[in-house]
Design a protein around this motif. Structure first.
Motif: not given
Length: 151
Positions: A21, A146, A149, A143
């Protein structure tokens, strides 16, 4: 300097994802200034090529929605891609007020648009099939976290 810490496999995997990341964030910053089309332009090209391959069109508004950016940003980006000879526009047959974005050259190598993806594909081809499936499932779960979020 890399600090090596003995961890269990799960912690090692989580740390590897975090390093990935951070590397992606650094790449995105470099692409904004140093090396060719932005990450958004690359993502737009992938979407345009995917839709063309599926035999469907994509409008600038759909690109904006898919990338979660403004239509004004998409207009500027598409103008640059058009000037670079990567895309064209055709009338939307079902709505004459809108247009579809199409790739100019379908013989263009999609890996040339994003060479990082080409290299990753090379590495993936070397994985044992069961490992590749497990890795894909793990990364899909990452994923999802992520994407969720701040959504």
């Amino acid at each position: 300097m890399t600090i090596e810490i003995d961890d269990d496999q799960a912690t090692a995997a989580a740390r590897a994802v975090e390093r990935l990341r951070l590397a992606e964030a650094r790449l995105a910053r470099r692409r904004q200034t140093d090396c060719g089309p932005s990450e958004n332009a690359r993502a737009a090209m992938r979407l345009i090529l995917e839709r063309a391959d599926a035999g469907t069109g994509v409008t600038p508004t759909e690109i904006a929605q898919a990338l979660a950016i403004s239509t004004a940003s998409v207009t500027g980006m598409l103008d640059r891609l058009h000037a670079g000879g990567l895309i064209g526009f055709v009338a939307n047959p079902s709505d004459r007020r809108s247009k579809y974005v199409v790739p100019f050259d379908r013989d263009a190598d999609p890996d040339a648009i994003d060479p990082v993806t080409a290299r990753i594909r090379e590495f993936a081809l070397a994985l044992p099939e069961d490992t590749a499936g497990q890795l894909a499932a793990f990364l899909d779960r990452v994923r999802e976290v992520v994407d969720a979020e701040c959504a």
